[in-house]
Design a protein around this motif. Sequence first.
Motif, PDB file in Angstrom:
ATOM      1  N   GLY A 211       0.917   4.736  -2.624  1.00  0.00           N
ATOM      2  CA  GLY A 211       0.944   6.697  -2.509  1.00  0.00           C
ATOM      3  C   GLY A 211       1.848   6.661  -3.439  1.00  0.00           C
ATOM      4  O   GLY A 211       1.399   7.364  -3.238  1.00  0.00           O
TER       5      GLY A 211
ATOM      6  N   SER B 139       1.478  -1.153   0.017  1.00  0.00           N
ATOM      7  CA  SER B 139      -0.412   0.239  -0.260  1.00  0.00           C
ATOM      8  C   SER B 139       1.280   1.736   0.307  1.00  0.00           C
ATOM      9  O   SER B 139       0.433   2.138  -0.650  1.00  0.00           O
ATOM     10  CB  SER B 139      -1.135  -0.075   1.357  1.00  0.00           C
ATOM     11  N   ALA B 140       1.903   1.269   0.654  1.00  0.00           N
ATOM     12  CA  ALA B 140       2.726   1.920   0.541  1.00  0.00           C
ATOM     13  C   ALA B 140       3.142   2.771  -0.839  1.00  0.00           C
ATOM     14  O   ALA B 140       3.984   3.681  -1.601  1.00  0.00           O
ATOM     15  CB  ALA B 140       4.180   2.321   1.647  1.00  0.00           C
TER      16      ALA B 140
ATOM     17  N   CYS C  51      -2.228   7.537   1.865  1.00  0.00           N
ATOM     18  CA  CYS C  51      -2.091   6.111   2.702  1.00  0.00           C
ATOM     19  C   CYS C  51      -3.252   5.624   3.351  1.00  0.00           C
ATOM     20  O   CYS C  51      -4.324   6.130   2.619  1.00  0.00           O
ATOM     21  CB  CYS C  51      -1.240   6.431   3.918  1.00  0.00           C
TER      22      CYS C  51
END
Lengths: 118, 149
Positions: A67, A63-64, B112
């Motif tokens: 981002g 998920s980073a 995020c």
Amino acid sequence: MSTGQRRISVEDVGGATVARFNDKKILDESIIQLIGEQLFSLVDDDGRNKIVLDFTNVDYLSSAALGKLITLDKKVKAAQGKLRLCCIHPDIYEVFEITRLNKIFDIRADLEKALEGL
Amino acid sequence: MSLLDRMSSVEEFELLIQSETSAGMAVQERILDKLVELEYSARDVFGVRLALEEALVNAIKHGNCSDPTKTVRIGWRICSERMRVEIEDEGIGFDLVDVPNPTDEENLERPCGRGIMLMRAFMNVIEYNDRGNCVILEKIRGVPVSNQS
């Protein structure tokens, strides 16, 4: 791993920039940070605004990393440009679907389709 | 590995790591190597790798604020049918209800906040303790994850 090591390879194709990831696993925070810096530099330093990210070599994405892609997308849009993603493995594409980021990003099946109209 | 060997192979372990993502990666690889040895499917391994990465980063970065004086406890039990991992940080914890839904329109372009969602998407079980500083992840071999709220 050298902090200056290139994490992406860049190719110019007919006025567009194709960036490919050198890492199969985009998980480690330090790698993600470097990838982000190198992708952002394409826009901020090189002035590129027609960018295709080729995920052929990518097996894992955290998920980073998503981002960083979101931030890149914002930079490209701010530069009145286009960002497309292509060649995403089905398991990785599922991550985009789960997070609904397939609605944010312009994702194409292959490089040829991703370059169309750029 | 024969079916008999696979059925009798159980790994149960616990250790403390420093609040560094590289230490977390090493543990990930050890757990994943066991899953591969037990011939879990590529799909299962993919999901576990992602979920572990998200959970460990959460513990290290958000739970312990990357404080080098704090540790993360990781315990796991892996057998032929199920993997169970417990990850506990020394942070103050959090309340799940305070975590915004990353798929809501107003959150979609935030850089995020997707880690827990991805953990839920790939693990059969994800549970937090009341304080919110300990998460339990379970993957049942070959069993797809049902839609979780």
